[in-house]
Design an enzyme around this catalytic site. Structure first.
Site, PDB file in Angstrom:
ATOM      1  N   GLU A 149       0.825  -1.317  -0.011  1.00  0.00           N
ATOM      2  CA  GLU A 149       0.202  -0.218   0.016  1.00  0.00           C
ATOM      3  C   GLU A 149       0.721   1.290   0.022  1.00  0.00           C
ATOM      4  O   GLU A 149       2.111   1.062   0.370  1.00  0.00           O
ATOM      5  CB  GLU A 149      -0.708  -0.045   1.363  1.00  0.00           C
ATOM      6  CG  GLU A 149      -1.759  -1.177   1.246  1.00  0.00           C
ATOM      7  CD  GLU A 149      -2.416  -1.282   2.656  1.00  0.00           C
ATOM      8  OE1 GLU A 149      -3.562  -2.024   2.757  1.00  0.00           O
ATOM      9  OE2 GLU A 149      -1.822  -0.812   3.581  1.00  0.00           O
TER      10      GLU A 149
ATOM     11  N   GLU B 234      -3.955   1.029  -3.087  1.00  0.00           N
ATOM     12  CA  GLU B 234      -3.459  -0.337  -3.205  1.00  0.00           C
ATOM     13  C   GLU B 234      -3.665  -0.858  -4.392  1.00  0.00           C
ATOM     14  O   GLU B 234      -4.628  -0.546  -5.302  1.00  0.00           O
ATOM     15  CB  GLU B 234      -4.095  -1.372  -2.109  1.00  0.00           C
ATOM     16  CG  GLU B 234      -3.539  -2.774  -2.230  1.00  0.00           C
ATOM     17  CD  GLU B 234      -4.178  -3.581  -1.207  1.00  0.00           C
ATOM     18  OE1 GLU B 234      -4.451  -4.888  -1.716  1.00  0.00           O
ATOM     19  OE2 GLU B 234      -4.365  -3.338   0.000  1.00  0.00           O
TER      20      GLU B 234
ATOM     21  N   GLU C  28      -1.842 -15.788   4.741  1.00  0.00           N
ATOM     22  CA  GLU C  28      -1.422 -14.016   4.436  1.00  0.00           C
ATOM     23  C   GLU C  28      -0.803 -13.606   5.900  1.00  0.00           C
ATOM     24  O   GLU C  28      -1.480 -13.743   6.875  1.00  0.00           O
ATOM     25  CB  GLU C  28      -2.874 -13.515   4.231  1.00  0.00           C
ATOM     26  CG  GLU C  28      -2.581 -11.966   4.225  1.00  0.00           C
ATOM     27  CD  GLU C  28      -3.874 -11.253   4.035  1.00  0.00           C
ATOM     28  OE1 GLU C  28      -4.182 -10.508   3.000  1.00  0.00           O
ATOM     29  OE2 GLU C  28      -4.653 -11.253   5.177  1.00  0.00           O
TER      30      GLU C  28
ATOM     31  N   ARG D 225       0.388 -10.826   7.974  1.00  0.00           N
ATOM     32  CA  ARG D 225      -0.133  -9.168   7.642  1.00  0.00           C
ATOM     33  C   ARG D 225       0.754  -8.113   8.625  1.00  0.00           C
ATOM     34  O   ARG D 225       0.414  -7.110   8.153  1.00  0.00           O
ATOM     35  CB  ARG D 225      -1.461  -9.103   8.456  1.00  0.00           C
ATOM     36  CG  ARG D 225      -2.572 -10.108   7.777  1.00  0.00           C
ATOM     37  CD  ARG D 225      -3.958 -10.234   8.378  1.00  0.00           C
ATOM     38  NE  ARG D 225      -4.507  -8.829   8.675  1.00  0.00           N
ATOM     39  CZ  ARG D 225      -5.391  -8.292   7.783  1.00  0.00           C
ATOM     40  NH1 ARG D 225      -5.442  -8.848   6.542  1.00  0.00           N
ATOM     41  NH2 ARG D 225      -5.773  -7.118   7.893  1.00  0.00           N
TER      42      ARG D 225
END
Length: 442
Positions: A132, A194, A331, A333
């Site tokens: 991001e 993003e 995932e 994070r």
């Protein structure tokens, strides 16, 4: 694409390429390059291009400065934003004069970790990164301001999302450079964006992250904006993460899949996750490498603060996305886009492989919102916190044999030294918050 030496020489001639950038990455994750005229391309393709390694952060001393760049031919790419005197790039591995790989080359460090995975029977590590970024306006001199380009929110569109045109041009440029873009959207915070691209094997994914950052910053400049991958540029809003979706493959089979399991996860996937959780505090200094990184890892802003996992809950550090079959993955994070992607993937892979080798048991999932749990409840559930600051993370790093081994002695020593300096500069600086808080109080 796969290129031969002859392909590159032919394309460079046909496309009127005038300059070649031989790119590599320093220890802090900054892209460096040696630009050569196209007349020197044959020499570069023969691995004979030398540079001064003593001038690069975390490389070598001045008395041992000569190093060589070995281009990865498959990374050949022409920059689409230069129409005249065209410029192409090749991403390089760094070698010593005796022909051995340089121990401190981040790309080489990731290759070493992948070699260990291969020796364990895993032919590839697939990674889908989600970096991001924020877009800020610039002043009349082109310097960054703290004025955001828009006040949009999650999935907003124009006219609220004023970054739409810039983001679209970024996507078009990335596609022209061979990226397969899956989605692009406005993120939660004002001015935050993003762009997601398709997963790839670990080396290509890390190369793509570096290329992505370069493209985003370049196209933003063309729109009179500055793009930043700083993890937390603004107080009171979400920071920027770089979630890393990852899985291990054996040939064409996803080693994380077991359809008989309640969650569709194999023993390998569970052991791998256990390793990630076991070493999370130790590798945080690599995945979250700046003083500012730890301003993002606080409760209330969707970033993970706690070392736990869940199949659905987004407050733990590891989430299991819903896709199954070949797309089964975990995932992670906590990483942020300030991380050196080669080092970040190397330490996460090494942590996961340690879990597989030692058959570490995965703790129970945490399906409650950890942010609203009391400290006593977290202790009772056995949920550790990620480090609260860079110094704490560095202390955890040097205590970990597994993560230290992933980096190697050279990279560990130089990274630790650079980050100790960064922490000390921050620690001894007097910040505006302190003046606002104390100057009239005392």
């Amino acid at each position: 694409m796969s290129y031969t030496r002859e392909d590159i020489l032919r394309i460079a001639k046909e496309e009127n390429v005038r300059f070649i950038r031989l790119q590599f990455t320093d220890l802090l994750g900054t892209i460096k390059n040696v630009e050569i005229p196209v007349s020197q391309l044959p020499k570069a393709l023969d691995n004979k291009m030398m540079f001064d390694g003593s001038s690069i952060e975390g490389y070598v001393r001045i008395e041992e400065s000569d190093m060589y760049l070995y281009p990865d031919l498959d990374t050949f790419m022409i920059f689409p934003w230069v129409s005249e005197d065209r410029v192409a790039r090749l991403i390089c591995d760094v070698y010593m004069p005796d022909g051995t790989p340089f121990a401190g080359d981040p790309r080489g460090i990731l290759k070493r970790a992948l070699k260990e995975a291969e020796e364990m029977g895993f032919t590839s590590m697939n990674v889908g990164p989600e970096p991001e970024f924020f877009l800020f306006k610039t002043d009349e001199k082109g310097n960054p301001t703290m004025e955001l380009n828009d006040q949009g929110g999650y999935f907003d569109l124009a006219p609220t999302d004023l970054g739409e045109n810039c983001r679209r041009d970024i996507v078009l440029t990335l596609e022209e450079m061979g990226f397969e873009i899956e989605a692009s959207h406005h993120e939660v915070a004002p001015g935050q964006h993003e762009i997601d691209f398709k997963y790839a094997d670990a080396i290509k994914a890390a190369d793509q992250i570096q290329t992505f950052k370069l493209v985003v910053k370049t196209i933003a400049r063309q729109h009179g904006l500055i793009a930043t991958f700083m993890p937390k540029p603004l107080f009171g809003v979400n920071g920027s993460g770089m979630h890393c979706n990852q899985s291990l493959f054996k040939g064409g089979e996803n080693a994380f899949v077991d359809e008989s399991d309640e969650l569709g996860l194999s023993v390998t996937a569970r052991n791998y996750m256990a390793g990630i959780l076991k070493h999370a505090r130790a590798f945080a200094a690599i995945t979250n490498p700046t003083v500012n990184s730890y301003k993002r890892l606080v409760p209330g802003y969707e970033a993970p603060c706690y070392v736990a996992w869940s199949a659905s809950n987004r407050s733990p550090m590891i989430r299991i996305p819903a896709s199954r079959g070949l797309s089964t993955r975990i995932e992670v994070r906590n990483p942020d886009p300030a991380a050196n992607p080669y080092l970040a993937l190397a330490v996460m892979l090494k942590a996961g492989l340690d879990g597989v080798k030692r058959e570490l048991s995965l703790p129970a999932p945490i399906d409650r919102n950890i942010y609203v749990m009391t400290e006593e409840e977290r202790i009772e559930e056995g949920i550790p916190s990620l480090p609260a600051n860079l110094k704490e993370a560095l202390n955890e790093l040097i205590r970990s044999e597994v993560i230290s081994d992933a980096l190697g002695d050279h990279a560990l020593a130089h990274f630790y030294e650079l980050k100790e300096i960064e922490w000390d500069m921050y620690r001894t600086q007097v910040h505006q918050w302190e003046r606002d808080q104390y100057i009239t109080m005392y």
